[in-house]
Design a protein around this motif. Structure first.
Motif, short mmCIF file in Angstrom:
data_model
loop_
_atom_site.label_atom_id
_atom_site.label_comp_id
_atom_site.label_asym_id
_atom_site.label_seq_id
_atom_site.Cartn_x
_atom_site.Cartn_y
_atom_site.Cartn_z
N UNK A 189 -16.43 0.93 61.52
CA UNK A 189 -16.76 -0.82 62.06
C UNK A 189 -17.56 -1.81 61.82
N UNK A 190 -18.26 -1.43 60.83
CA UNK A 190 -19.44 -2.14 60.11
C UNK A 190 -18.83 -3.06 59.05
N UNK A 191 -17.33 -1.89 58.50
CA UNK A 191 -17.15 -2.74 57.13
C UNK A 191 -15.78 -3.79 57.48
N UNK A 192 -15.25 -2.97 59.07
CA UNK A 192 -14.59 -4.44 59.57
C UNK A 192 -14.65 -6.02 60.30
N UNK A 193 -15.85 -5.17 60.53
CA UNK A 193 -17.00 -6.88 61.30
C UNK A 193 -17.58 -7.43 60.19
N UNK A 194 -18.14 -6.99 58.96
CA UNK A 194 -18.35 -7.64 57.83
C UNK A 194 -17.50 -8.36 57.22
N UNK A 195 -16.18 -8.04 56.80
CA UNK A 195 -15.17 -9.06 56.23
C UNK A 195 -15.24 -10.15 57.31
N UNK A 196 -15.40 -9.69 58.50
CA UNK A 196 -14.78 -10.94 59.74
C UNK A 196 -15.88 -11.85 58.86
N UNK A 197 -17.41 -11.00 59.13
CA UNK A 197 -18.02 -12.02 59.65
C UNK A 197 -18.67 -13.18 57.96
N UNK A 198 -18.17 -12.50 56.81
CA UNK A 198 -17.95 -13.19 55.15
C UNK A 198 -17.08 -14.30 55.98
N UNK A 199 -15.76 -13.69 56.16
CA UNK A 199 -14.99 -15.40 56.54
C UNK A 199 -15.02 -16.41 58.23
N UNK A 200 -15.61 -15.97 58.54
CA UNK A 200 -16.23 -17.02 59.71
C UNK A 200 -17.56 -17.24 58.88
N UNK A 201 -17.89 -16.89 57.94
CA UNK A 201 -19.29 -17.82 57.74
C UNK A 201 -18.67 -19.07 56.50
N UNK A 202 -17.58 -18.27 55.75
CA UNK A 202 -17.23 -19.47 54.87
C UNK A 202 -16.40 -20.37 55.27
N UNK A 203 -15.30 -19.55 56.36
CA UNK A 203 -15.37 -20.63 57.05
C UNK A 203 -16.28 -21.95 57.65
N UNK A 204 -17.59 -21.35 58.29
CA UNK A 204 -18.27 -22.44 58.65
C UNK A 204 -18.92 -23.40 57.95
N UNK A 205 -19.21 -22.50 56.49
CA UNK A 205 -19.62 -23.66 54.98
C UNK A 205 -18.90 -24.27 54.99
N UNK A 206 -16.98 -24.39 55.03
CA UNK A 206 -16.10 -25.05 54.17
C UNK A 206 -16.12 -25.98 55.21
N UNK A 207 -16.01 -25.94 56.49
CA UNK A 207 -16.51 -27.23 57.74
C UNK A 207 -17.11 -28.32 57.52
N UNK A 208 -18.29 -27.65 56.98
CA UNK A 208 -19.65 -28.36 57.58
C UNK A 208 -19.82 -29.21 56.34
N UNK A 209 -19.46 -28.63 54.69
CA UNK A 209 -18.78 -29.44 53.90
C UNK A 209 -17.80 -30.60 53.91
N UNK A 210 -17.03 -30.49 54.36
CA UNK A 210 -15.84 -30.96 54.96
C UNK A 210 -16.74 -32.28 55.66
#
Length: 176
Positions: free
Chosen positions: A73-94
Motif C-alpha cells: 500500500x505504501x508503494x502505491x500511495x507513494x507513487x500517487x503522492x509523487x504524481x500529486x505533488x508534481x501536478x500541484x507544483x506544475x499548477x503553481x508554476x503555471x
C-alpha cells in the motif's frame, strides 16, 4: 461507501474478491491515511490519496502473494503522492506565470484548465524519457537548435543526437 464506489467503476469479473478488499481496507486504511497525512501535511489530500490507493488495487486478481500489505500500500500511495505533488507544483508554476501577464492576455478558467491538462500530459511524457534524450528533445523543440548545436551543447556526437531525437519522438508517439 468505498465498496459501492469500487462496484460502480469496474465490471464484477474484474473485482478483487470483496471480502479480501474489505479486510485490507479495514485493517490498513486508517494507518495509510495517517502515513499519507504525515507525508503531505494535509488530512484532506491524504484521504483522497488513500482512497485512490485502494482503487488502484481493485483490478488485481488476488492478494494471495502479498507478503507485506503495508509495504504494498505504501508503494502505491507513494507513487500517487509523487504524481500529486508534481501536478500541484506544475499548477503553481503555471499560475505564477499567468499572474505576470497583463489582464487582457489571461485566458478563461476553461482554457486554463485545458492548458493545465496539456502541461500534465507533457510532464508525464517528458518524465518517461531518459535524461539525455529529454534534454536533446527540449533543446530541439523549445530552443530550435539543430543537431550539430545540440551535439555541441551536450558534448556528444551528431549521430547520438539523432538517436536521442528518434527515441524521443518514438516515446512521444507511444504515449498518445
Amino acid at each position: 461507501s468505498f465498496a459501492s464506489v469500487i462496484r460502480s467503476q469496474m465490471p464484477p469479473s474484474e473485482l478483487l474478491p470483496q471480502q479480501a478488499l474489505h479486510t485490507l481496507y479495514r485493517d490498513h486504511s486508517r494507518w495509510l491515511q495517517g502515513w499519507l497525512s504525515r507525508q503531505m501535511g494535509s488530512r484532506c489530500d491524504a484521504a483522497d490519496l488513500m482512497q485512490d490507493t485502494f482503487l488502484r488495487i481493485v483490478g488485481r486478481d488476488s492478494l494471495d502473494n502479498l507478503t507485506s500489505a503495508r509495504g504494498y500500500l505504501r508503494t502505491i500511495a507513494h507513487g500517487l503522492m509523487v504524481n500529486h505533488l508534481r501536478r500541484r507544483r506544475l499548477e503553481r508554476l503555471y499560475l505564477e506565470a499567468l499572474a505576470c501577464l497583463p489582464e487582457p492576455l489571461v485566458d478563461s478558467p476553461d482554457t486554463r484548465m485545458m492548458a493545465l491538462e496539456t502541461l500534465y500530459a507533457i510532464d508525464r511524457m517528458l518524465d518517461g524519457m531518459p535524461a539525455k534524450v529529454r534534454h536533446a528533445f527540449l533543446l530541439s523543440q523549445l530552443e530550435g537548435l539543430g543537431h550539430a548545436a545540440i551535439a555541441e551543447r551536450l558534448k556528444v556526437s551528431v549521430s547520438s543526437v539523432r538517436k536521442y531525437l528518434f527515441t524521443a519522438i518514438r516515446h512521444c508517439l507511444a504515449c498518445q
